[in-house]
Design a protein around this motif. Structure first.
Motif, PDB file in Angstrom:
ATOM      1  N   MET A 109      38.878 -53.388  52.702  1.00  0.00           N
ATOM      2  CA  MET A 109      40.180 -53.669  53.314  1.00  0.00           C
ATOM      3  C   MET A 109      40.529 -55.132  53.110  1.00  0.00           C
ATOM      4  SD  MET A 109      40.289 -51.428  56.720  1.00  0.00           S
ATOM      5  CE  MET A 109      39.309 -49.950  56.960  1.00  0.00           C
ATOM      6  N   THR A 110      41.116 -55.402  51.994  1.00  0.00           N
ATOM      7  CA  THR A 110      41.441 -56.789  51.688  1.00  0.00           C
ATOM      8  C   THR A 110      42.932 -56.933  51.453  1.00  0.00           C
ATOM      9  OG1 THR A 110      39.936 -56.172  49.901  1.00  0.00           O
ATOM     10  CG2 THR A 110      39.776 -58.420  50.725  1.00  0.00           C
ATOM     11  N   ALA A 111      43.618 -57.353  52.488  1.00  0.00           N
ATOM     12  CA  ALA A 111      45.049 -57.603  52.336  1.00  0.00           C
ATOM     13  C   ALA A 111      45.244 -58.861  51.499  1.00  0.00           C
ATOM     14  CB  ALA A 111      45.687 -57.757  53.705  1.00  0.00           C
ATOM     15  N   LYS A 112      46.372 -58.909  50.795  1.00  0.00           N
ATOM     16  CA  LYS A 112      46.609 -60.102  49.973  1.00  0.00           C
ATOM     17  C   LYS A 112      47.351 -61.186  50.752  1.00  0.00           C
ATOM     18  CE  LYS A 112      50.861 -58.332  47.830  1.00  0.00           C
ATOM     19  NZ  LYS A 112      51.440 -57.679  46.663  1.00  0.00           N
ATOM     20  N   VAL A 113      47.702 -60.863  52.017  1.00  0.00           N
ATOM     21  CA  VAL A 113      48.376 -61.839  52.868  1.00  0.00           C
ATOM     22  C   VAL A 113      47.357 -62.371  53.879  1.00  0.00           C
ATOM     23  CG1 VAL A 113      50.233 -62.200  54.543  1.00  0.00           C
ATOM     24  CG2 VAL A 113      50.561 -60.605  52.631  1.00  0.00           C
ATOM     25  N   SER A 114      47.341 -63.680  54.049  1.00  0.00           N
ATOM     26  CA  SER A 114      46.390 -64.275  54.985  1.00  0.00           C
ATOM     27  C   SER A 114      46.988 -64.371  56.391  1.00  0.00           C
ATOM     28  CB  SER A 114      46.001 -65.671  54.496  1.00  0.00           C
ATOM     29  OG  SER A 114      45.279 -66.337  55.519  1.00  0.00           O
ATOM     30  N   TYR A 115      46.141 -64.058  57.351  1.00  0.00           N
ATOM     31  CA  TYR A 115      46.530 -64.134  58.767  1.00  0.00           C
ATOM     32  C   TYR A 115      47.053 -65.529  59.114  1.00  0.00           C
ATOM     33  CZ  TYR A 115      45.889 -63.743  63.880  1.00  0.00           C
ATOM     34  OH  TYR A 115      46.073 -63.721  65.237  1.00  0.00           O
ATOM     35  N   ASP A 116      46.422 -66.535  58.517  1.00  0.00           N
ATOM     36  CA  ASP A 116      46.792 -67.919  58.836  1.00  0.00           C
ATOM     37  C   ASP A 116      48.171 -68.295  58.282  1.00  0.00           C
ATOM     38  OD1 ASP A 116      44.323 -68.235  60.094  1.00  0.00           O
ATOM     39  OD2 ASP A 116      43.347 -68.770  58.197  1.00  0.00           O
ATOM     40  N   ASP A 117      48.630 -67.529  57.277  1.00  0.00           N
ATOM     41  CA  ASP A 117      49.905 -67.865  56.642  1.00  0.00           C
ATOM     42  C   ASP A 117      51.113 -67.217  57.303  1.00  0.00           C
ATOM     43  OD1 ASP A 117      48.569 -69.387  54.823  1.00  0.00           O
ATOM     44  OD2 ASP A 117      48.559 -67.863  53.238  1.00  0.00           O
ATOM     45  N   VAL A 118      50.886 -66.345  58.293  1.00  0.00           N
ATOM     46  CA  VAL A 118      52.033 -65.692  58.923  1.00  0.00           C
ATOM     47  C   VAL A 118      52.177 -66.172  60.364  1.00  0.00           C
ATOM     48  CG1 VAL A 118      51.764 -63.615  57.502  1.00  0.00           C
ATOM     49  CG2 VAL A 118      50.826 -63.643  59.817  1.00  0.00           C
ATOM     50  N   GLU A 119      53.408 -66.118  60.827  1.00  0.00           N
ATOM     51  CA  GLU A 119      53.656 -66.414  62.233  1.00  0.00           C
ATOM     52  C   GLU A 119      54.632 -65.391  62.781  1.00  0.00           C
ATOM     53  OE1 GLU A 119      56.082 -70.228  62.299  1.00  0.00           O
ATOM     54  OE2 GLU A 119      55.129 -70.271  60.342  1.00  0.00           O
ATOM     55  N   VAL A 120      54.778 -65.379  64.086  1.00  0.00           N
ATOM     56  CA  VAL A 120      55.729 -64.460  64.697  1.00  0.00           C
ATOM     57  C   VAL A 120      57.111 -64.770  64.128  1.00  0.00           C
ATOM     58  CG1 VAL A 120      56.852 -63.799  66.860  1.00  0.00           C
ATOM     59  CG2 VAL A 120      54.368 -64.154  66.790  1.00  0.00           C
ATOM     60  N   GLY A 121      57.774 -63.745  63.603  1.00  0.00           N
ATOM     61  CA  GLY A 121      59.083 -63.948  62.997  1.00  0.00           C
ATOM     62  C   GLY A 121      59.047 -63.926  61.481  1.00  0.00           C
ATOM     63  N   THR A 122      57.851 -64.027  60.885  1.00  0.00           N
ATOM     64  CA  THR A 122      57.740 -63.939  59.422  1.00  0.00           C
ATOM     65  C   THR A 122      58.333 -62.616  58.941  1.00  0.00           C
ATOM     66  OG1 THR A 122      55.737 -65.299  59.319  1.00  0.00           O
ATOM     67  CG2 THR A 122      56.136 -63.824  57.459  1.00  0.00           C
ATOM     68  N   GLU A 123      59.271 -62.723  57.997  1.00  0.00           N
ATOM     69  CA  GLU A 123      59.920 -61.497  57.506  1.00  0.00           C
ATOM     70  C   GLU A 123      59.207 -60.959  56.280  1.00  0.00           C
ATOM     71  OE1 GLU A 123      64.150 -61.824  57.102  1.00  0.00           O
ATOM     72  OE2 GLU A 123      64.372 -62.706  59.109  1.00  0.00           O
ATOM     73  N   LEU A 124      59.056 -59.634  56.244  1.00  0.00           N
ATOM     74  CA  LEU A 124      58.505 -58.979  55.066  1.00  0.00           C
ATOM     75  C   LEU A 124      59.659 -58.725  54.095  1.00  0.00           C
ATOM     76  CD1 LEU A 124      56.491 -58.435  57.439  1.00  0.00           C
ATOM     77  CD2 LEU A 124      55.952 -56.268  56.340  1.00  0.00           C
ATOM     78  N   PRO A 125      59.387 -58.678  52.782  1.00  0.00           N
ATOM     79  CA  PRO A 125      60.475 -58.392  51.837  1.00  0.00           C
ATOM     80  C   PRO A 125      61.149 -57.052  52.159  1.00  0.00           C
ATOM     81  CG  PRO A 125      58.533 -59.182  50.666  1.00  0.00           C
ATOM     82  CD  PRO A 125      58.110 -58.939  52.097  1.00  0.00           C
ATOM     83  N   ALA A 126      62.479 -57.092  52.350  1.00  0.00           N
ATOM     84  CA  ALA A 126      63.236 -55.878  52.668  1.00  0.00           C
ATOM     85  C   ALA A 126      63.348 -55.002  51.428  1.00  0.00           C
ATOM     86  CB  ALA A 126      64.618 -56.250  53.187  1.00  0.00           C
TER      87      ALA A 126
END
Lengths: 173, 144
Positions: B1-18
């Motif tokens: 289970m290796t996501a390519k997005v790091s937990y440290d790089d996201v914050e509340v409000g980070t938008e995913l590509p629509a």
């Protein structure tokens, strides 16, 4: 007619094993137009430490709903009128993704039965385990059997959701 | 289970590509075959109208699958999704023409749940013809 509350908590025997196949996963991924290589290419899946191609997250619904259909929905003692049933909500909780080669069983349990504004609301849990007995995923499915008298009015389409929202507010969800 | 997005790089409000997902009658027939859900409300206009629907509607699970792609495409490894749930609030009506219908999906990080497990909650909004078609659409994702 309200469903019998005594069915709450009832579990049905595990289904016969279902073997997850590469080509079935491919067929499903193509049907949702999802080109993610982990669904098609074993090497791409292995790059993420999966033993073989994995199934998209919603793939397992076909298994759990079939189990619920054959055991719960068609349980003559329960007496659900399937012709009035709509899918209210759906949730999956995963321990790991399904992958090609998995042989899994589904154990269905009736979690709750509610009656709201003449609609019967049935919550069924389907627990999926692999051959080693390890948990893979649990599917939580809520089915709404629409009230008889409301079915032909245009507003009936929204009634189940509205009734569920009212219940959710009551439950504090 | 290796996501390519790091937990440290996201914050509340980070938008995913629509993303926007087209839905045609052919898609519904193909999904019926692949999923085994042959309910005629998803392919038979006459039947759909007889039971009070405006037209053929998409399988709820098809819509759920498409909405989930915004999350799995972002995470890279679909196994990063540890929980995913939706409520089916409005049907996606699919007319019998070349154009069909479409589901537009946006999503954003709504909460960072667990610093140790590196899990976030993603809230998803799915609309079709200007109306929300899913309610309480949420995924819990384990990031790298």
């Amino acid at each position: 007619m309200a469903l019998d509350q005594s069915f709450v908590g009832r579990s049905y025997p595990p289904t016969a094993p279902y073997e997850v196949g590469r080509e079935k996963i491919r067929e499903f991924a193509e049907a949702i137009n999802d080109a993610n290589p982990v669904y098609f290419d074993p090497e791409a899946a292995k790059a993420f430490d999966h033993p073989d191609v994995i199934a998209p997250p919603t793939f397992v619904f076909a298994l759990t709903f079939k189990a619920a259909g054959q055991q719960v929905i068609e349980d003559p003692q329960l007496g659900l009128d399937y012709s009035r049933v709509v899918h209210g909500d759906q949730r999956f909780v995963y321990s790991r993704p399904l992958h090609a080669g998995d042989r899994v069983t589904v154990t269905s349990t009736i979690d709750s039965i509610k009656s709201l504004a003449g609609n019967d609301i049935l919550s069924v849990r389907g627990e999926v385990h692999d051959e080693a007995g390890e948990h893979v995923v649990t599917s939580y499915t809520t089915l709404v059997s629409r009230a008889v008298e409301a079915q032909d009015t245009p507003a009936a389409q929204d009634a189940p959701a509205a009734a569920q929202d009212a219940q959710a507010a009551k439950d504090g969800r | 289970m290796t996501a390519k997005v790091s937990y440290d790089d996201v914050e509340v409000g980070t938008e995913l590509p629509a993303q926007e997902f087209p839905v045609t009658r052919a898609d519904l027939v193909q999904y019926a075959g692949a999923s085994g859900d042959f309910n005629p409300i998803h392919w038979n206009e006459k039947f759909a109208k007889e039971v009070g629907l405006p037209d053929v509607i998409a399988h709820g699970m098809f819509t759920m699958a498409e909405a989930g792609r915004v999350v799995t495409d972002w995470a890279g490894d679909p196994a990063a999704v540890v929980e995913y749930g939706v409520r089916f609030t409005k049907p996606v009506v699919v007319p019998n023409d070349e154009k069909g219908s479409a589901v537009e999906v946006t999503a954003k990080v709504a909460a960072k749940l667990d610093d140790e497990a590196r899990t976030v909650r993603v809230d998803i909004v799915a609309t079709s013809a200007g109306q929300k078609v899913l309610g309480r659409a949420r995924a819990v994702v384990r990031l790298a």
